[in-house]
Structure formats: C-alpha cells, structure tokens
Write an enzyme that holds these catalytic residues in place. Sequence first.
Site, PDB file in Angstrom:
ATOM      1  N   ARG A 115       2.939   7.112  11.188  1.00 47.99           N
ATOM      2  CA  ARG A 115       2.816   6.803  12.478  1.00 47.99           C
ATOM      3  C   ARG A 115       2.360   7.688  13.528  1.00 47.99           C
ATOM      4  O   ARG A 115       3.400   8.508  13.742  1.00 47.99           O
ATOM      5  CB  ARG A 115       3.593   5.691  13.334  1.00 47.99           C
ATOM      6  CG  ARG A 115       3.660   4.229  12.573  1.00 47.99           C
ATOM      7  CD  ARG A 115       2.088   3.529  12.749  1.00 47.99           C
ATOM      8  NE  ARG A 115       2.365   2.192  11.867  1.00 47.99           N
ATOM      9  CZ  ARG A 115       1.803   1.889  10.874  1.00 47.99           C
ATOM     10  NH1 ARG A 115       1.314   3.020  10.160  1.00 47.99           N
ATOM     11  NH2 ARG A 115       1.812   0.835  10.211  1.00 47.99           N
TER      12      ARG A 115
ATOM     13  N   GLN B  10      -4.963   3.466  18.606  1.00 44.26           N
ATOM     14  CA  GLN B  10      -5.990   3.178  17.570  1.00 44.26           C
ATOM     15  C   GLN B  10      -6.952   2.237  17.962  1.00 44.26           C
ATOM     16  O   GLN B  10      -6.638   0.942  18.026  1.00 44.26           O
ATOM     17  CB  GLN B  10      -5.306   2.959  16.074  1.00 44.26           C
ATOM     18  CG  GLN B  10      -4.540   4.223  15.449  1.00 44.26           C
ATOM     19  CD  GLN B  10      -4.047   4.085  14.308  1.00 44.26           C
ATOM     20  OE1 GLN B  10      -3.555   4.993  13.512  1.00 44.26           O
ATOM     21  NE2 GLN B  10      -4.291   2.960  13.380  1.00 44.26           N
TER      22      GLN B  10
ATOM     23  N   ASN C 174       0.703  -1.301   0.009  1.00 46.48           N
ATOM     24  CA  ASN C 174      -0.114   0.018   0.037  1.00 46.48           C
ATOM     25  C   ASN C 174       0.813   1.253  -0.094  1.00 46.48           C
ATOM     26  O   ASN C 174       0.349   2.495   0.328  1.00 46.48           O
ATOM     27  CB  ASN C 174      -1.058   0.088   1.228  1.00 46.48           C
ATOM     28  CG  ASN C 174      -0.272  -0.225   2.378  1.00 46.48           C
ATOM     29  OD1 ASN C 174       0.933   0.000   2.699  1.00 46.48           O
ATOM     30  ND2 ASN C 174      -1.076  -0.591   3.529  1.00 46.48           N
TER      31      ASN C 174
ATOM     32  N   HIS D  19      -7.518   6.065  10.190  1.00 48.81           N
ATOM     33  CA  HIS D  19      -6.317   5.467   9.461  1.00 48.81           C
ATOM     34  C   HIS D  19      -6.912   4.624   8.259  1.00 48.81           C
ATOM     35  O   HIS D  19      -7.095   3.379   8.463  1.00 48.81           O
ATOM     36  CB  HIS D  19      -5.527   4.279  10.355  1.00 48.81           C
ATOM     37  CG  HIS D  19      -4.205   4.016  10.070  1.00 48.81           C
ATOM     38  ND1 HIS D  19      -3.309   3.572  10.699  1.00 48.81           N
ATOM     39  CD2 HIS D  19      -3.659   3.952   8.724  1.00 48.81           C
ATOM     40  CE1 HIS D  19      -2.401   3.052   9.873  1.00 48.81           C
ATOM     41  NE2 HIS D  19      -2.500   3.459   8.758  1.00 48.81           N
TER      42      HIS D  19
END
Length: 399
Positions: free
Chosen positions: A285, A314, A147, A333
Amino acid sequence: MAKIVCVLYDDPVTGYPKSYPRGGLPLLQKYPDGQSLPTPERVDFEPGTLLGSVSGELGLRKFLESQGHKLVVTSDKDGSNSVLDRELSDAEIVISQPFWPAYMTKERIAKASNLKLIVTAGIGSDHTDLKAAMEKNITVAEVTYCNSISVAEHVVMMILGLVRNYIPSYQWVVKGGWNIADCAARSYDIEGMTVGTVAAGRIGLAVLRRLKPFDVKLHYTDKHRLSAEVEKELGLTYHPSVESLVACCDVVTINCPLHPETEHLFNETLINKMKYGAYLVNTARGKICDRDAIAKALESGKLAGYAGDVWFPQPAPKDHPWRTMPHHGMTPHISGTTLSAQARYAAGVREILECWFAKKPIRNEYLIVDKGKLAGTGKHSYTEGNATKGSEEAAKFST
Ligand code: NDP
C-alpha cells in the site's frame, strides 16, 4: 430487496475489449496452502474477460437482478457530487476494488444509514475506515488469496526490472538508440544479493519461494514466525524487527497490510537504516511509505531504485512526485487485477453475496470485520484503529 453500489475502474480508452490476446485461463485446483478457490453456486461470466471495469460489472448484474436487487455500477467515486456519494444513502452493500478504491470514510459510513456490508473485490480493506465499520456493525469482507500470487509474480518482475535496469534500457530501444553503456551503467545481477520481505504472508512467502532459484540470500520479518520446516526449506533468516531486516538487505519488498502499525513505516528514519544503494519494491500500500522520503532517497542515491503499483490517493494526482522521481519503476495499481485474478475475485464476490442473501456464514478467511470486531483474516493481520486517515481528503479530491 437490496441496493448494491459497485465502484469499478473505467473501461479501456479504446472501449470494452471485443477480443483478448489468449483464449482462456489455466484451470487452477486450489491455492498453494490448500485453501479452496471461490465456490459460488455458479458464475455468469467468461473467465479471462475484463470484469473489473465498469462494463464488466464483476459479472454480477444477471445474478443480482434475477433476485430483484438493484445494482448501480459506477467509476465516479470522489467528490461530494460523485455517483457514489449520491447513491450511498439507501445502499445496503458497497463493493469496490483496491485499484480504484471507494474510500469508505467515517463521514460516508455515517451518511449510509442502510449500509450493512462492504466487500473488497480483491485483498486489502484499508480504504474502509474499519473502526467506523465496527462502530456501525457493518461487515467488511474481502476475497482472501484471490490475487496474492498475481502480486508475487509482479514483485519478482519489479525486482528484476530495477536491478537489471530494464525500463530505461527498453526506452533506449524505443527512442531508436543502441546505448549499451547507458543501460549497463546501472545494471546488476541479483545472484548473491540479500533480499528481504517485510511480512511473509500469502504474498511474501510466494515471493520468497519464487526467488529461491535465483541463488539469493532470503530474509524476512513478520509478526508470526514461519515454521522451522519452511525456514529450512527456503534457507530463510528471520528478523524480529524491520530495522534489523533492512540494515542487511540489498533488496526489500513490502508485503504487509496497511494498518495503524505499518502506516508510514518506511519514513526517513527507517530508510536511513537501509544499505546505501538498496532497492525497495512496494506493492502492498502506498501509505506504508512516506511519499516525500522515498523521492528524496532516490534523488540522493540512498535508494538505487523504487518500484511498485500502490499510491495514495488512488488515482494518483498528475503531480504526484512518484511519477517523476528518478530510477522508479512505478505502474498504476495493477498487479492484483490481471485477467486471471479478476476471474477469481469476481467469483469470490459472488460467493460472498450468495452467502449474504441466503443468510449463510461468509467464509471465516474472507472476514475482516464482523459483529463489531476484527474477525477472520482481519483479526490475524490487522490492528484496531483507522489507517484510512487522510482518505477524507482523497474522497473529496476529484480528478
Ligand atoms: P496475508 O494476510 O496473507 O499476509 C499479510 C502478512 O502481513 C501476515 O503474515 C501478517 O502477519 C503480516 N503483517 C501484518 N502486520 C505486520 C507488521 N507490522 N510487520 C510485519 N508483518 C506484518 O495477505 P497477503 O499476503 O495476501 O496480502 C498482503 C497485502 O498486500 C494486502 O493486505 C494488501 O495491502 C496488499 N495487496 C496488494 C495487491 C496489489 O494489487 N498491489 C493485491 C493484494 C494484496 P501475521 O498474519 O503473521 O500476523
């Protein structure tokens, strides 16, 4: 036969999709540096469908059950009574995505006495205590490159969104307004600006390439310098330190992994070295930035905008200051979990599992930890130590 625990995000609130806006996905041949796309023997899913949520199961159930393995899929990952905690004791493999990370802390790893493989369905294995994994000889693998381009596209979108003041302008329309001055009072062109990336790996370099046609001045810092040909092709200025990079940039994008060297890199001291009114985009991050220092810099005007999709922990708590700080363009995210990316990382996870069960080597570029040491991509891009600190709290915190 193995037990596999797979932690995925919840299905959409409207239920698992019955249809999609587009018919399929463009067929890619390889990644930009020539690395081949995932090569599982086959897949049992339709590319372009939602694979990363609980009902999508990363398309793994048929394959695993046909070989006699047990697959447990859950989104319930935090708190001591979570399904993840309850299922860990006899699990051989844990799979999770950074978007909805199963925080594999030292405590959890100690409880999972049968655990041999932790797979990140995506890129970035910082939610696993890599030191603890090394000590217990657990292999950690991720789907390198799956990704990276998805994120690079998102970074470009966020830079333009901040600099051109897109989100507040959109909101004026939704509110029924025509407030041109309100929109324009914070809107600029990026043409002529200096844009710098912290790290020019797969994502960072793809961002630089995509920004080149905008006629901006491109700068970067990285542990290893790019080749002279690439520097020349893109007109890059290299900085040996992040301090010297941020001092001259109007826009900074963070594209390095979270590891002990980069944890809280963007603290008050470094932010104070940035130009007044700079923009900061962090899709790497959350913990690379100091949470409160970012909010304070936006309130004071030191930063003109902050955008990204990564948080700590998260899911982010409802009262996380990044939800309400001024001039932000945060999303959950999501940048690396487009339907396009999901097809690649689901295939990559399948490839890793096929290799694991056939006792064949996992591709070197997918390895982060192996045989008690950093290995493959992990050896190149991470440093030893534990950047998962604080995840103990995150893992106990249940929304
Ligand atoms: P790469 O491994 O290709 O690139 C990482 C780069 O960071 C490498 O060039 C590495 O240097 C560099 N680096 C490491 N430490 C430092 C440091 N202290 N200072 C400067 N540079 C450093 O990974 P990707 O580009 O594919 O991904 C990068 C990160 O992006 C991931 O680790 C992940 O955290 C995040 N990510 C986020 C996603 C999202 O959905 N938001 C999805 C995918 C990734 P070198 O190799 O030269 O040593």
